[in-house]
Design an enzyme around this catalytic site. Structure first.
Site, mmCIF file in Angstrom:
data_model
loop_
_atom_site.group_PDB
_atom_site.id
_atom_site.type_symbol
_atom_site.label_atom_id
_atom_site.label_comp_id
_atom_site.label_asym_id
_atom_site.label_seq_id
_atom_site.Cartn_x
_atom_site.Cartn_y
_atom_site.Cartn_z
ATOM 1 N N SER A 76 0.814 -1.254 0.002
ATOM 2 C CA SER A 76 -0.013 0.013 0.105
ATOM 3 C C SER A 76 0.909 1.178 -0.069
ATOM 4 C CB SER A 76 -0.998 -0.010 1.127
ATOM 5 O OG SER A 76 -2.068 -0.857 0.988
ATOM 6 N N LYS A 79 0.644 3.467 -3.110
ATOM 7 C CA LYS A 79 -0.797 4.124 -3.355
ATOM 8 C C LYS A 79 -0.589 5.555 -3.458
ATOM 9 C CE LYS A 79 -3.657 0.474 -1.378
ATOM 10 N NZ LYS A 79 -4.387 -0.025 -0.111
ATOM 11 N N TYR A 203 -2.696 -3.111 -10.453
ATOM 12 C CA TYR A 203 -2.640 -2.801 -9.019
ATOM 13 C C TYR A 203 -1.680 -3.508 -8.305
ATOM 14 C CZ TYR A 203 -4.146 -2.462 -4.419
ATOM 15 O OH TYR A 203 -4.087 -2.364 -3.052
ATOM 16 N N TYR A 255 -5.171 4.162 7.306
ATOM 17 C CA TYR A 255 -6.528 3.346 7.557
ATOM 18 C C TYR A 255 -7.468 3.981 8.676
ATOM 19 C CZ TYR A 255 -3.462 0.552 4.668
ATOM 20 O OH TYR A 255 -2.611 0.172 3.819
ATOM 21 N N VAL A 273 1.189 -3.764 3.720
ATOM 22 C CA VAL A 273 1.214 -5.014 4.672
ATOM 23 C C VAL A 273 2.521 -5.869 4.613
ATOM 24 C CG1 VAL A 273 -1.420 -5.394 4.705
ATOM 25 C CG2 VAL A 273 -0.020 -6.239 2.653
HETATM 26 N N1 GLN Z 1 -1.442 -5.286 -2.300
HETATM 27 C C1 GLN Z 1 -2.257 -5.467 -0.899
HETATM 28 C C2 GLN Z 1 -3.740 -5.635 -1.337
HETATM 29 O O1 GLN Z 1 -4.366 -5.267 -2.021
HETATM 30 C C3 GLN Z 1 -1.954 -4.004 -0.344
HETATM 31 C C4 GLN Z 1 -2.619 -3.737 0.895
HETATM 32 C C5 GLN Z 1 -1.885 -3.128 2.162
HETATM 33 O O2 GLN Z 1 -0.751 -2.814 1.765
HETATM 34 N N2 GLN Z 1 -2.633 -2.696 3.050
HETATM 35 O O3 GLN Z 1 -4.243 -6.003 -0.104
#
Ligand code: GLN
Length: 429
Positions: A76, A79, A203, A255, A273
């Site tokens: 993430s 992003k 993505y 988040y 993550v």
């Molecule tokens: N690639 C992960 C997903 O889409 C990214 C989520 C994250 O890092 N929180 O679930």
């Protein structure tokens, strides 16, 4: 890079910054609670002992400790950078019509769509990030081209060629039903026009770009530095785009833990993550911490602890209201027919306001006013404009106005001369 001072002394003085970071690392090493992300099988295999911290200043100095050359996937943390790419490409208005900027207050993989507008809540949760990916380039751009575009864009931010972790990519593809569902939903709502499957695949590839902790801090420093990469000096992102990205990181980067994070840490941030946390202190630093074990909200356990301590011990909370102990007007002296007004510090709105209010209050038993900027360290657009405005008003009162600005801080030499403001070259007594 700032010019280094030419010193004769060639001894062994070492800046203590690396030691500060090492202390942070050691103090938090034993706080190894949490779990690795298990829904992406390849991430569940990460070594939970990995732990690294890096910091890059806007001038391009990078400090790092611990596992600083181990690569991990952005997840993430990709992003904010993908959002920057889309904003650079399409502008804020176009993007705002399609992806919101409100915190969702929900988990990263929640399907949060605003009811009236059909927009995903923000670009930091999966549904928003998938939409952003789908909006990159043209609607009929092949998925592979979009992936390559972002890989190359991220590489410019890091200042080296980054690659995609194929194992993590294929591993996530196998368990990405929820992300695919979101892609189809977005396509159904006409948020983007490309093929849903290809967009979600893209993505997932964007999330699988590998960095080390030093890269992450350099990428953060670029956002912090108005979009100028501090090593290559390339303007990779426009300043207003960087501002927009950081604003959304504040409200949604962590988040549903974003509010607590901002109150406790006060640094715009984005977690992933894989166990990384990217932090950006505007105008100062890019920060990266990596350790794979996560709390229930998907944020690195050690990462959160390190950021809290960093913020407390180094005074990095951007809402800190501790006042700096200087006044913008350092001294006012009358020498014969001249009133010399010495300014100091940074010239931005609030200091300019203080200067202008003092100019308003002063008694002018003189014909000439000299504004001495020798001790002003820097000025922004608003500060320059306001001071110039004040000087014109003094002229309108019939005073001769001169500026002493040996470092050309105001950078308006020509227009000031045109305006009849006299430039003094040498130091006044
Ligand atoms: N690639 C992960 C997903 O889409 C990214 C989520 C994250 O890092 N929180 O679930």
């Amino acid at each position: 890079m700032a010019p280094s001072l030419l010193l004769r002394y060639c001894g062994g003085m070492k800046s203590p910054v690396t030691d500060y970071l090492n202390e942070l690392l050691e103090r938090n090493r034993n706080h190894d609670g949490g779990e690795r992300a298990s829904y992406i099988p390849e991430l569940a295999r990460a070594n939970p002992h990995r732990f690294g911290i890096a910091m890059t200043t806007v001038e391009g100095r990078t400090y790092s400790v611990g596992d600083d050359n181990i690569e991990f996937t952005l997840q993430s943390m990709s992003k904010p950078f993908a959002y920057a790419a889309a904003l650079d490409m399409h502008g804020k208005e176009y993007m705002s019509e399609r992806v919101g900027v409100e915190p969702s207050g929900e988990a990263f993989n929640e399907l949060s769509i605003e009811e009236d507008s059909n927009r995903p809540d923000n670009p930091m949760i999966n549904v928003g990030a998938i939409a952003v990916h789908g909006l990159l380039l043209e609607k009929d751009t092949p998925s592979q081209e979009r992936i390559e575009y972002l890989r190359e864009f991220f590489s410019r931010l890091a200042g080296r060629e980054l690659t995609i972790d194929q194992d993590v990519f294929t591993s996530e593809l196998e368990t990405a039903e929820r992300n695919f569902a979101m892609g189809h939903m977005l396509k159904g709502l006409s948020v983007f026009d490309g093929p849903a499957h290809g967009v979600v695949e893209g993505y997932i590839a964007q999330c699988a770009v590998k960095v080390n902790i030093r890269d992450l801090s350099v990428m953060g420093a670029t956002l912090s530095n108005g979009g100028i990469q501090p090593h290559t000096r390339e303007q990779v992102i426009e300043p207003l785009v960087a501002r927009q990205v950081l604003s959304v990181m504040v409200s949604a980067g962590m988040y549903d833990a974003s509010g607590t994070w901002f109150a406790d840490v006060g640094i715009p941030a984005k977690s992933g993550v894989s166990g990384g946390i990217l932090g950006v202190l505007p105008g100062q630093l890019g920060l990266g911490v990596f350790s794979p074990s996560l709390d229930a909200k998907g944020n690195s356990v050690r990462g959160i602890r390190v950021f809290k301590e960093l913020s407390d011990r180094m005074g990095l909370h951007i809402m800190d209201t501790e006042a700096y102990s200087y006044h913008a007007v350092r001294a006012v002296r009358q020498v014969g027919d001249e009133l010399i007004i010495e300014l100091q510090g940074r010239l931005e709105f609030s200091n300019a306001e203080e200067i202008l209010s003092q100019l308003e209050e002063l008694e002018y038993n003189c014909t000439d006013v000299v504004i001495d900027l020798t001790r002003v360290s820097e000025a922004n657009r608003v500060g320059r404009h306001m001071l110039l405005d004040g000087l014109h008003r003094l002229q309108e009162e019939g005073l001769q106005v001169s500026l002493l600005d040996p470092d050309n801080i105001l950078k308006f030499k020509n227009s000031a001369q045109d305006d009849g403001i006299h430039y003094l070259r040498s130091q006044q007594k």
